[in-house]
Motif scaffolding. Structure first.
Motif, short mmCIF file in Angstrom:
data_model
loop_
_atom_site.label_atom_id
_atom_site.label_comp_id
_atom_site.label_asym_id
_atom_site.label_seq_id
_atom_site.Cartn_x
_atom_site.Cartn_y
_atom_site.Cartn_z
N ASP A 2 -32.52 59.83 32.47
CA ASP A 2 -31.51 59.26 31.81
C ASP A 2 -30.29 59.64 32.65
O ASP A 2 -29.91 60.74 32.52
CB ASP A 2 -31.22 59.47 30.35
CG ASP A 2 -30.30 58.75 29.49
OD1 ASP A 2 -29.22 58.41 30.18
OD2 ASP A 2 -30.43 58.72 28.28
N SER A 4 -27.28 60.05 31.41
CA SER A 4 -26.41 61.00 30.22
C SER A 4 -26.84 62.64 30.26
O SER A 4 -26.61 63.33 29.63
CB SER A 4 -26.25 60.43 29.29
OG SER A 4 -27.52 60.37 28.29
N ALA A 76 -29.52 63.19 17.79
CA ALA A 76 -29.95 62.12 19.03
C ALA A 76 -29.83 63.02 20.19
O ALA A 76 -30.59 62.65 21.20
CB ALA A 76 -29.05 60.94 18.65
N ARG A 77 -28.88 63.77 20.56
CA ARG A 77 -28.79 64.34 21.72
C ARG A 77 -29.78 65.28 21.92
O ARG A 77 -30.26 65.45 23.05
CB ARG A 77 -27.19 65.09 21.96
CG ARG A 77 -27.26 65.77 22.83
CD ARG A 77 -25.75 66.53 22.99
NE ARG A 77 -25.79 67.61 23.99
CZ ARG A 77 -24.98 67.53 25.08
NH1 ARG A 77 -24.38 66.19 25.24
NH2 ARG A 77 -24.87 68.48 25.84
N LYS A 80 -32.95 63.45 22.84
CA LYS A 80 -33.05 63.09 24.25
C LYS A 80 -33.23 64.04 25.29
O LYS A 80 -34.01 63.85 26.33
CB LYS A 80 -31.68 62.61 24.51
CG LYS A 80 -31.40 61.08 24.03
CD LYS A 80 -29.83 60.53 24.48
CE LYS A 80 -29.83 59.16 24.05
NZ LYS A 80 -28.43 58.62 24.48
N LEU A 98 -36.72 56.73 23.01
CA LEU A 98 -35.48 56.57 23.66
C LEU A 98 -34.48 55.19 23.33
O LEU A 98 -33.37 55.38 23.27
CB LEU A 98 -35.78 56.75 25.13
CG LEU A 98 -36.14 58.20 25.62
CD1 LEU A 98 -36.41 58.26 26.86
CD2 LEU A 98 -34.93 59.29 25.10
N PRO A 99 -35.11 54.14 23.25
CA PRO A 99 -34.19 52.91 23.13
C PRO A 99 -33.75 52.76 21.60
O PRO A 99 -32.64 52.74 21.59
CB PRO A 99 -35.21 51.73 22.98
CG PRO A 99 -36.48 52.20 23.95
CD PRO A 99 -36.64 53.68 23.63
N LEU A 101 -32.58 55.62 20.31
CA LEU A 101 -31.39 56.48 20.19
C LEU A 101 -30.24 56.02 20.94
O LEU A 101 -29.10 56.44 20.76
CB LEU A 101 -31.77 57.86 21.18
CG LEU A 101 -32.94 58.70 20.58
CD1 LEU A 101 -33.34 59.81 21.49
CD2 LEU A 101 -32.53 59.33 19.24
N ASP A 102 -30.32 54.84 21.67
CA ASP A 102 -29.19 54.34 22.28
C ASP A 102 -28.71 53.06 21.36
O ASP A 102 -27.90 52.43 21.80
CB ASP A 102 -29.59 53.69 23.69
CG ASP A 102 -29.57 54.95 24.56
OD1 ASP A 102 -29.14 56.12 24.28
OD2 ASP A 102 -30.74 54.91 25.61
N SER A 103 -29.35 52.60 20.25
CA SER A 103 -29.22 51.71 19.52
C SER A 103 -27.81 51.92 18.62
O SER A 103 -27.53 52.98 18.45
CB SER A 103 -30.25 51.41 18.67
OG SER A 103 -30.34 52.25 17.71
N ILE A 106 -28.44 54.54 14.66
CA ILE A 106 -29.69 55.34 15.16
C ILE A 106 -30.48 55.47 13.84
O ILE A 106 -29.72 55.86 12.75
CB ILE A 106 -29.09 56.72 15.40
CG1 ILE A 106 -28.23 56.54 17.05
CG2 ILE A 106 -30.08 57.84 15.61
CD1 ILE A 106 -27.54 57.76 17.52
#
Length: 124
Positions: A2, A4, A76-77, A80, A98-99, A101-103, A106
């Motif tokens: 990722d 980020s 979430a961080r 990840k 993972l998907p 966490l980007d929605s 959350i």
């Protein structure tokens, strides 16, 4: 990985060339492998990271690293980074989480932790 993810947070630092060897503590870490968890606790600057870095460079089994800071208090961080650290050895670990966490919405902590437990149960 990722974009980020700050890669230095999940890479084991090299031991310092001026390292003071601590064979007694290294042996305690080796003995701690028999336990489910080994906790190393000391104030900042007492060499916890240096000790573990030295130990990881002396052992022959796989180890991953996750360096935490205040920002990692966000669930979430944290998840990840946790997944990124484990992906070094289990490339598909966390692919279903993972998907989420980007929605925009959350999932709850309970659902995220349940997802992690499910991921661990599928690892062989």
């Amino acid at each position: 990985m990722d974009d980020s993810i700050i890669s230095t947070k999940i890479h084991i630092p090299l031991p310092r060339s001026t390292l003071v060897e601590r064979p007694r503590l290294i042996e305690q870490l080796n003995q701690g492998r028999q336990a489910k968890l080994t906790l190393i606790s000391a104030p900042a600057g007492y060499g916890k990271g240096s000790l573990v870095s030295e130990w990881t460079h002396k052992i022959t089994f796989p180890v991953t690293w996750l360096n935490l800071d205040k920002l990692d208090n966000d669930v979430a961080r944290f998840i990840k980074y946790f997944i990124a650290a484990l992906k070094k050895f289990i490339p598909t670990f966390g692919d279903t989480i993972l998907p989420l966490l980007d929605s925009p919405q959350i999932p709850s902590r309970q659902n995220l932790l349940g997802g992690l437990i499910t991921e661990f149960s599928t690892v062989h």
